[in-house]
Design a protein around this motif. Structure first.
Motif, PDB file in Angstrom:
ATOM      1  N   ALA A   1       0.823  -1.210   0.000  1.00 60.47           N
ATOM      2  CA  ALA A   1       0.000   0.000   0.000  1.00 60.47           C
ATOM      3  C   ALA A   1       0.858   1.262   0.000  1.00 60.47           C
ATOM      4  O   ALA A   1       0.442   2.310  -0.514  1.00 60.47           O
ATOM      5  N   ALA A   2       2.083   1.142   0.544  1.00 58.54           N
ATOM      6  CA  ALA A   2       2.951   2.319   0.613  1.00 58.54           C
ATOM      7  C   ALA A   2       3.524   2.704  -0.742  1.00 58.54           C
ATOM      8  O   ALA A   2       3.903   3.855  -0.955  1.00 58.54           O
ATOM      9  N   ARG A   3       3.593   1.753  -1.686  1.00 57.47           N
ATOM     10  CA  ARG A   3       4.212   2.067  -2.968  1.00 57.47           C
ATOM     11  C   ARG A   3       3.207   2.084  -4.114  1.00 57.47           C
ATOM     12  O   ARG A   3       3.588   2.026  -5.283  1.00 57.47           O
ATOM     13  N   SER A   4       1.925   2.142  -3.796  1.00 60.78           N
ATOM     14  CA  SER A   4       0.913   2.228  -4.853  1.00 60.78           C
ATOM     15  C   SER A   4      -0.344   2.888  -4.300  1.00 60.78           C
ATOM     16  O   SER A   4      -0.508   3.032  -3.084  1.00 60.78           O
ATOM     17  N   ARG A   5      -1.220   3.298  -5.184  1.00 60.66           N
ATOM     18  CA  ARG A   5      -2.497   3.906  -4.796  1.00 60.66           C
ATOM     19  C   ARG A   5      -3.556   2.821  -4.656  1.00 60.66           C
ATOM     20  O   ARG A   5      -4.662   2.932  -5.178  1.00 60.66           O
ATOM     21  N   LEU A   6      -3.245   1.811  -3.907  1.00 62.62           N
ATOM     22  CA  LEU A   6      -4.051   0.615  -3.811  1.00 62.62           C
ATOM     23  C   LEU A   6      -5.281   0.851  -2.945  1.00 62.62           C
ATOM     24  O   LEU A   6      -5.213   1.482  -1.889  1.00 62.62           O
ATOM     25  N   GLY A   7      -6.430   0.336  -3.399  1.00 60.43           N
ATOM     26  CA  GLY A   7      -7.611   0.313  -2.562  1.00 60.43           C
ATOM     27  C   GLY A   7      -7.653  -0.990  -1.785  1.00 60.43           C
ATOM     28  O   GLY A   7      -7.263  -2.039  -2.300  1.00 60.43           O
ATOM     29  N   LEU A   8      -8.124  -0.933  -0.541  1.00 62.59           N
ATOM     30  CA  LEU A   8      -8.129  -2.119   0.313  1.00 62.59           C
ATOM     31  C   LEU A   8      -9.500  -2.305   0.950  1.00 62.59           C
ATOM     32  O   LEU A   8     -10.183  -1.335   1.281  1.00 62.59           O
ATOM     33  N   ALA A   9      -9.870  -3.570   1.120  1.00 65.09           N
ATOM     34  CA  ALA A   9     -11.118  -3.891   1.810  1.00 65.09           C
ATOM     35  C   ALA A   9     -10.915  -5.140   2.650  1.00 65.09           C
ATOM     36  O   ALA A   9     -10.153  -6.042   2.278  1.00 65.09           O
ATOM     37  N   GLN A  10     -11.610  -5.181   3.798  1.00 67.33           N
ATOM     38  CA  GLN A  10     -11.541  -6.337   4.681  1.00 67.33           C
ATOM     39  C   GLN A  10     -12.731  -7.252   4.413  1.00 67.33           C
ATOM     40  O   GLN A  10     -13.834  -6.786   4.126  1.00 67.33           O
TER      41      GLN A  10
END
Length: 318
Positions: free
Chosen positions: A257-266
């Motif tokens: 997540a630190a090196r991309s504009r990644l979206g995250l979901a649990q």
């Protein structure tokens, strides 16, 4: 005359070196922790076997003969070699001393190695690691062939002749393109994967099989994306570029997540995930030290990652 078949004993060489260095029989005996008579007998036996007079004895001092001065450096080298041999043997009997060949799967190595390597250097200063990163099946093959000592992989391995030590459990997180409607959600049902193009790692990566298993347990048929990646980092970049979604282990979230504009979901509970542990040959006879190593790795990883340690029932009985 020298008996050419004679082989000096370690006790005789130690006696000679101690007497030469202390120049006193009583002091030399004290240094070796033996009686003076035992020391004298060992030295006399050495001289007799060699057929060479090594020391001149007097009531006050001990002097080396010319032959003794000539042979002393060889005796000292021999004693040093024996001591080094004993130290090496002690290290060989303890896998946590000396060099260990440790394998790690690609979805574990980049995310836990910095913490594990620095922590082991402090906790086990006598241990030198040689790290081998590879897919599970190749690591298990190397383990069976003896070219690897232990490996950190996802469990179960289901490999014959291999002992498994569970270390920690971690959740899978859904990685999404930036701005995806599910981004930031904390209760995504695994059934949602049926409507999402799932980007998988190449054949041979255990994370690929685990992602498909999540879909199977959810009772859905995964819609596979046309893109496949050889590494988790590449998969994440493809997700960021809008080519699909993928599952990443919790331990990889902070790095990716630190090196991309990644979206995250649990995912909703019970959240899908994986168990990571240490495996080694059952025939190695090194279960106790490897359980110690697994416990240390677990402590190190759990202080840096959101993982759940798995209690070791064997260690609890010891």
């Amino acid at each position: 005359m020298t008996d050419k078949s004679y082989q000096p004993t370690i006790a005789g060489l130690r006696a000679f070196v101690a007497v030469a260095e202390k120049q006193h029989f009583s002091s030399a005996a004290t240094t070796l922790g033996v009686s003076q008579s035992t020391l004298s007998q060992a030295l006399s036996a050495l001289e007799t076997g060699l057929g060479v007079h090594l020391v001149e004895r007097s009531t006050r001092r001990v002097f080396l003969t010319p032959e003794g001065r000539q042979l002393l450096p060889y005796a000292q080298t021999a004693i040093e070699a024996v001591e080094e041999f004993a130290a090496a043997a002690a290290g060989a009997s303890d896998p946590l001393q000396g060099m260990m060949r440790l394998g790690l799967i690609p979805t574990v190595a980049p995310y836990v190695l910095p913490t594990v390597l620095s922590g082991l250097a402090e906790r086990l200063p006598g241990l030198t690691l040689r790290v081998i990163e590879d897919q599970t099946e190749r690591l298990l093959a190397a383990l069976r062939e003896g070219s690897l000592d232990a490996a950190l992989i996802a469990l179960p391995s289901e490999a014959a002749g291999v002992t498994e030590i569970p270390i920690y459990d971690e959740d899978f997180v859904l990685a999404l393109p930036p701005g995806h409607p599910l981004s930031g959600k904390r209760r995504v049902p695994p059934t949602a994967l049926a409507q999402l193009p799932l980007l998988l790692l190449d054949e041979g990566h255990c994370l690929r099989d685990q992602a498909l298993d999540v879909c199977r347990k959810a009772g859905v048929r995964a819609e596979l994306a046309n893109t496949r990646a050889a590494s988790l980092a590449t998969a994440v970049q493809c997700v960021t570029g809008g080519l699909g979604v993928t599952l990443i282990p919790q331990s990889a979230v902070s790095v990716e997540a630190a090196r991309s504009r990644l979206g995250l979901a649990q995912f909703a509970t019970p959240r899908p995930g994986r168990r990571v542990g240490l495996v080694f040959r059952s025939s190695s006879g090194r279960e106790t030290p490897y359980r110690q190593l697994a416990a240390i790795i677990g402590e190190l990883v759990s202080t840096d990652q959101q993982v759940r340690l798995v209690p070791d029932p064997v260690a609890g009985r010891q």
